[in-house]
Design an enzyme around this catalytic site. Structure first.
Site, short mmCIF file in Angstrom:
data_model
loop_
_atom_site.label_atom_id
_atom_site.label_comp_id
_atom_site.label_asym_id
_atom_site.label_seq_id
_atom_site.Cartn_x
_atom_site.Cartn_y
_atom_site.Cartn_z
N VAL A 119 0.79 -1.35 0.12
CA VAL A 119 -0.51 0.08 -0.07
C VAL A 119 1.12 1.41 0.31
O VAL A 119 1.22 1.45 1.54
CB VAL A 119 -0.89 -0.36 1.04
CG1 VAL A 119 -2.04 0.99 1.50
CG2 VAL A 119 -2.06 -1.12 1.31
N PRO A 120 1.13 1.85 -1.06
CA PRO A 120 2.46 2.90 -1.00
C PRO A 120 2.39 4.41 -0.62
O PRO A 120 2.08 5.11 -1.54
CB PRO A 120 2.46 2.61 -3.07
CG PRO A 120 1.21 2.23 -3.12
CD PRO A 120 0.32 1.68 -2.18
N CYS A 121 2.81 3.86 0.82
CA CYS A 121 2.24 5.48 1.34
C CYS A 121 3.68 6.40 0.88
O CYS A 121 3.17 7.57 1.18
CB CYS A 121 2.21 4.94 2.78
SG CYS A 121 3.22 3.84 3.52
N HIS A 122 4.67 5.26 0.49
CA HIS A 122 5.39 6.37 0.02
C HIS A 122 5.80 6.81 -1.42
O HIS A 122 6.47 8.01 -1.35
CB HIS A 122 7.00 5.06 -0.20
CG HIS A 122 7.07 4.55 -1.44
ND1 HIS A 122 5.88 2.82 -0.96
CD2 HIS A 122 7.20 4.01 -2.69
CE1 HIS A 122 5.67 1.91 -1.87
NE2 HIS A 122 6.66 3.06 -2.47
N ARG A 123 4.81 7.14 -1.64
CA ARG A 123 4.49 7.90 -3.33
C ARG A 123 3.72 9.12 -2.16
O ARG A 123 3.02 9.96 -3.50
CB ARG A 123 3.20 7.22 -3.79
CG ARG A 123 4.60 5.81 -4.55
CD ARG A 123 2.93 5.45 -5.28
NE ARG A 123 4.22 3.69 -5.98
CZ ARG A 123 3.58 3.01 -6.13
NH1 ARG A 123 2.31 2.78 -6.75
NH2 ARG A 123 3.86 1.35 -6.39
#
Length: 157
Positions: A119-123
């Site tokens: 779940v790409p919270c780094h984006r």
């Protein structure tokens, strides 16, 4: 709940899950032994993460089962819509969720994401383009964004 520890370029990843799906992926600090025999319920997640880090996968096809509030789950579901190699701001994410005044709540939910990378919270970045607020550390956020960047930095030497 089963667990597995795997080596990644950004640290040892701990995966937790069961027959209902993957509950968490956490990148750990420190030297933790890796798993020799991966539990069957985690085998596909381990394979897909390894493909991602090897540059062979841009999307994940896994059953996810994170624990969180309804609001957190709404935020995490919206994070899944951010394409590989792209970023959005916390404000843009709030707009997508229909409430620009909830930017702080959205940022807090983003920080509670238990499924790092998948779940790409780094984006999600600051409105000014800055790297802000990554539970795994800004050095890991930078590495992940560089890894996903369509324009790889080339060395002159």
């Amino acid at each position: 709940m089963e667990s597995a520890y795997i080596h990644t370029p950004i640290g040892i990843a701990r995966l937790d899950g069961d027959g209902k799906g993957l509950a968490s992926v956490t990148i750990l600090d420190g030297d933790v032994p890796t798993t020799h025999v991966v539990p069957e319920v985690l085998a596909d997640a381990v394979r897909q993460l390894q493909e991602y880090f090897n540059g062979q996968r841009k999307t994940f096809r896994l059953t996810l089962n994170p624990k969180g509030t309804d609001f957190q789950k709404r935020v995490w579901t919206e994070l899944l819509e951010i394409p590989y190699g792209k970023t959005i701001s916390y404000l843009e994410l709030s707009k997508k969720l229909g409430n620009t005044k909830a930017v702080r709540a959205v940022a807090a939910a983003n920080g509670k994401n238990p499924l790092s990378i998948l779940v790409p919270c780094h984006r999600v970045i600051g409105s000014d383009g800055s790297l802000t607020g990554y539970a795994g550390g800004l050095h890991r956020k930078k590495w992940l964004l560089d890894h996903e960047s369509p324009a790889k930095q080339q060395s002159l030497f």
